[in-house]
Motif scaffolding. Structure first.
Motif, PDB file in Angstrom:
ATOM      1  N   VAL A 163       8.533  -7.376   1.102  1.00  0.00           N
ATOM      2  CA  VAL A 163       7.255  -6.762   0.746  1.00  0.00           C
ATOM      3  C   VAL A 163       6.166  -7.444   1.561  1.00  0.00           C
ATOM      4  O   VAL A 163       6.077  -8.682   1.578  1.00  0.00           O
ATOM      5  CB  VAL A 163       6.955  -6.919  -0.758  1.00  0.00           C
ATOM      6  N   THR A 164       5.349  -6.664   2.257  1.00  0.00           N
ATOM      7  CA  THR A 164       4.307  -7.222   3.118  1.00  0.00           C
ATOM      8  C   THR A 164       2.907  -6.969   2.555  1.00  0.00           C
ATOM      9  O   THR A 164       2.726  -6.174   1.630  1.00  0.00           O
ATOM     10  CB  THR A 164       4.388  -6.608   4.521  1.00  0.00           C
ATOM     11  N   LYS A 165       1.936  -7.678   3.121  1.00  0.00           N
ATOM     12  CA  LYS A 165       0.516  -7.526   2.782  1.00  0.00           C
ATOM     13  C   LYS A 165       0.228  -7.861   1.316  1.00  0.00           C
ATOM     14  O   LYS A 165      -0.626  -7.236   0.682  1.00  0.00           O
ATOM     15  CB  LYS A 165       0.021  -6.108   3.111  1.00  0.00           C
ATOM     16  N   THR A 166       0.917  -8.855   0.788  1.00  0.00           N
ATOM     17  CA  THR A 166       0.723  -9.199  -0.623  1.00  0.00           C
ATOM     18  C   THR A 166      -0.659  -9.763  -0.910  1.00  0.00           C
ATOM     19  O   THR A 166      -1.065  -9.829  -2.078  1.00  0.00           O
ATOM     20  CB  THR A 166       1.781 -10.215  -1.076  1.00  0.00           C
ATOM     21  N   VAL A 217      -4.997  -3.161  -4.427  1.00  0.00           N
ATOM     22  CA  VAL A 217      -4.436  -1.802  -4.377  1.00  0.00           C
ATOM     23  C   VAL A 217      -3.626  -1.463  -5.617  1.00  0.00           C
ATOM     24  O   VAL A 217      -3.046  -0.370  -5.720  1.00  0.00           O
ATOM     25  CB  VAL A 217      -3.567  -1.605  -3.114  1.00  0.00           C
ATOM     26  N   GLY A 218      -3.566  -2.391  -6.572  1.00  0.00           N
ATOM     27  CA  GLY A 218      -2.870  -2.120  -7.826  1.00  0.00           C
ATOM     28  C   GLY A 218      -1.356  -2.067  -7.693  1.00  0.00           C
ATOM     29  O   GLY A 218      -0.688  -1.291  -8.389  1.00  0.00           O
ATOM     30  N   PHE A 219      -0.794  -2.880  -6.822  1.00  0.00           N
ATOM     31  CA  PHE A 219       0.652  -2.870  -6.593  1.00  0.00           C
ATOM     32  C   PHE A 219       1.385  -3.385  -7.819  1.00  0.00           C
ATOM     33  O   PHE A 219       1.091  -4.458  -8.336  1.00  0.00           O
ATOM     34  CB  PHE A 219       0.985  -3.741  -5.383  1.00  0.00           C
ATOM     35  N   ASP A 220       2.361  -2.612  -8.280  1.00  0.00           N
ATOM     36  CA  ASP A 220       3.165  -2.980  -9.444  1.00  0.00           C
ATOM     37  C   ASP A 220       4.479  -3.587  -8.940  1.00  0.00           C
ATOM     38  O   ASP A 220       5.447  -2.878  -8.649  1.00  0.00           O
ATOM     39  CB  ASP A 220       3.445  -1.737 -10.297  1.00  0.00           C
ATOM     40  N   THR A 274       0.812  -1.225   0.000  1.00  0.00           N
ATOM     41  CA  THR A 274       0.000   0.000   0.000  1.00  0.00           C
ATOM     42  C   THR A 274       0.843   1.272   0.000  1.00  0.00           C
ATOM     43  O   THR A 274       0.303   2.369  -0.122  1.00  0.00           O
ATOM     44  CB  THR A 274      -0.907   0.035   1.245  1.00  0.00           C
ATOM     45  N   GLU A 275       2.162   1.143   0.126  1.00  0.00           N
ATOM     46  CA  GLU A 275       3.006   2.328   0.304  1.00  0.00           C
ATOM     47  C   GLU A 275       3.506   2.960  -0.983  1.00  0.00           C
ATOM     48  O   GLU A 275       4.077   4.051  -0.959  1.00  0.00           O
ATOM     49  CB  GLU A 275       4.202   1.971   1.196  1.00  0.00           C
ATOM     50  N   GLY A 276       3.322   2.292  -2.109  1.00  0.00           N
ATOM     51  CA  GLY A 276       3.762   2.860  -3.375  1.00  0.00           C
ATOM     52  C   GLY A 276       5.071   2.265  -3.861  1.00  0.00           C
ATOM     53  O   GLY A 276       5.975   1.996  -3.070  1.00  0.00           O
TER      54      GLY A 276
END
Length: 280
Positions: free
Chosen positions: A165-168, A174-177, A144-146
């Motif tokens: 990397v957490t919360k996968t 959240v659209g994490f790239d 979620t942090e960008g």
């Protein structure tokens, strides 16, 4: 400004010496120390709780020290694992230092501890510049942090020996790239390993234990944190933030009352978890 920068450099030099001594002492007793750094809310407490539980299941002697500006909430959570846990309240100081850590470990850390996890204050600025005598430095960032987090905090990510990397489990929502994040990590720290975790789904469970045990076995190939830090130099970070640190150190000294005085509590408040040692 020069006076403030000189003061900060002196503080860092003193910390580096304390860190080298602490590292030597912990290594001699057979304890691998892991320094966990992240922003607030990254999920490092949830991940650490999972790792402590797994260590207990595996019969690995493990302990955890967690630092925060206020409350003992994290220590209470971590103590549910059954591992020895100590809460350090920093009274507003935004990071741990080697001398502080050494004082809090003295007389508390069980002699047979193989792995010690230090959960630093939630902050990617100040803690990044302070060696704690750790054997392994881990930087965590949630999905979620960008993806640009490594570029915004190059000192923290640049000195990491492992990036987590957490919360996968919510990455898609959240659209994490992931590819962009990995690329940005490599820009500031080429070759560092990036692993994915989720305390909720169990992805990556045991990653901290496995890396710490690899260090214990002598299998870690990354350069020591201090060697990397000397390569980067202190000036990159401290020129911009020296005034902040000078104020913080004055605050710390006001509460520490010198090296011979400690704020450890012999009797814990009634609401404190019995497995948690609390100290300021």
């Amino acid at each position: 400004m020069c006076r403030v920068v000189d003061l900060q450099q002196a503080v860092l030099a003193k910390n580096d010496e304390a860190a080298q001594n602490l590292r030597a002492g912990l290594t001699a007793r057979g304890t691998v120390t892991v320094n966990l750094l992240s922003s607030p809310g990254s999920g490092k407490t949830a991940l650490l709780e999972q790792e402590l539980l797994l260590a207990r299941e595996r019969g690995i002697e493990v302990a955890a020290l967690t630092a925060d500006l206020a409350t003992e909430n994290d220590a209470v959570r971590l103590a549910r694992s059954g591992a020895p846990v100590k809460q350090v309240l920093t009274d507003g100081l935004c990071h741990l230092e080697a001398a502080m850590l050494s004082r809090h470990l003295d007389g508390w850390l069980p002699e047979d501890t193989r792995l010690l996890f230090v959960e630093n204050v939630g902050n990617l600025v100040c803690p990044a510049s302070y060696d704690l005598g750790e054997s392994l430095r881990v930087v965590l960032a949630s999905v979620t942090e960008g993806e640009d987090k490594p570029l915004k905090y190059p000192t923290a990510f640049g000195l990491a020996q492992l990036v987590v990397v957490t919360k996968t489990d919510i990455a898609h929502a959240v659209g994490f790239d992931e590819a962009a994040f990995r690329a940005n990590v490599q820009r500031v720290n080429p070759g560092v390993e990036v692993v994915l975790t989720s305390a909720r789904s169990g992805e990556g469970a045991g990653v901290l234990l496995d890396r710490a045990l690899a260090v214990e076995a002598g299998a870690k190939t990354h350069a020591p944190v201090m060697a990397q830090q000397q390569g980067h130099g202190h000036g990159h970070h401290h020129g911009d933030h020296a005034h902040e640190h000078e104020h913080e150190h004055e605050h710390e000294h006001e509460h520490e009352h010198g090296p011979g005085h400690r704020h450890d509590h012999d009797g814990l408040p009634a609401h404190t978890h019995p497995a948690v040692a609390q100290t300021r």
